[in-house]
Scaffold this motif. Sequence first.
Motif: not given
Length: 347
Positions: A263-267
């Motif tokens: 999720e953080y990589a996407f954000d």
Amino acid sequence: MARQLVNREEGVEYKGFAPPGKTPAHKVLVEGKALVAALDSGVPADGTLLVKVALSPVSEDNAIANLEEMPGWDFDAERRQAGNAWNDALSTVAIDAPEPMRTMVYTSLYHAMLTPSLFMDRDGSYRGPDNAVHKADCYRFHSTFSLWDTYRALHPLLTLTAAEERNGDFIRSLIASRQHSPHGILPVWQFHGLETWCMMGYHAVPVISDAYMKGIKGFDPEQAPAAMTASAEYGPYGGLEHYMKLGYVPIDLEPEAASKTVEYAFDDWRSRGWRKRWASATSPRGISSARRTGATSSTRRQVSCAPANRRANSARHSIPCSRTSAATTRKAAPGSTHGVCRTTTRA
């Protein structure tokens, strides 16, 4: 007017201070989860009873003032006006299809337009994440930002189907919420102006980025990146301090580690971040899995990293595709700001 306020909730003891009044007829306030108000005004001469209801996130006085937004008593006229407003909103999409398909699509589009919802009084007053009263200046404050559920598809859809002014209001509302947040970050999952901390990620970031890249105006381009950076670098939230240091969230220090890393990589729009979670050495399908502090690819463990209420696990995430090897994913479509794909090949 005769009045009774009754709480039909059973089996739950109220432990607060009871308001005055021993009987339902004498009570002006009740608290509970299954409340019923019985009002008896007698029978009007024409047999029709018209009632107005107004809400306020701030005060009872503001709720009364909000009644002036609908000054007349012509129910049919108000109904026609509401119908015309919805027809105008839905007409942004033209569909050439059989009637059952048209009904399904327009019903879905109607549902998509229900939130984020307007959350302020006529004078612009609203309650922010600090539970204090603030006032929106030259924009309309919105809440109900279910961002974990909406950043992938709903918000990109609304940038195409909703008015630019409304999209701009969304972004200004997110930025204003960050300014009033006790933590100084953008909303995670905001309801009625308050933070619920539901789900994971800081998905207001891609929502703002997507709107900016599509030319949505109406918000400060200097405040937006400052708010996005503040959320991305808030170490106490969800293992971000480890993510910033290691490039992934370690399972021995933070629960739901694999899911949070993806999720953080996407954000961050840092799609190669998923490689630190890839378990090709232990799975023929290749799934994202948890990793301990300092572990190499040979010691990664495959685990389901999300409890049931997360509705996700390490094998279900889509992977952002920009700047990612074509050997494992397809490229995002030209002009896409949120290209994603699901890959089942080995890294």
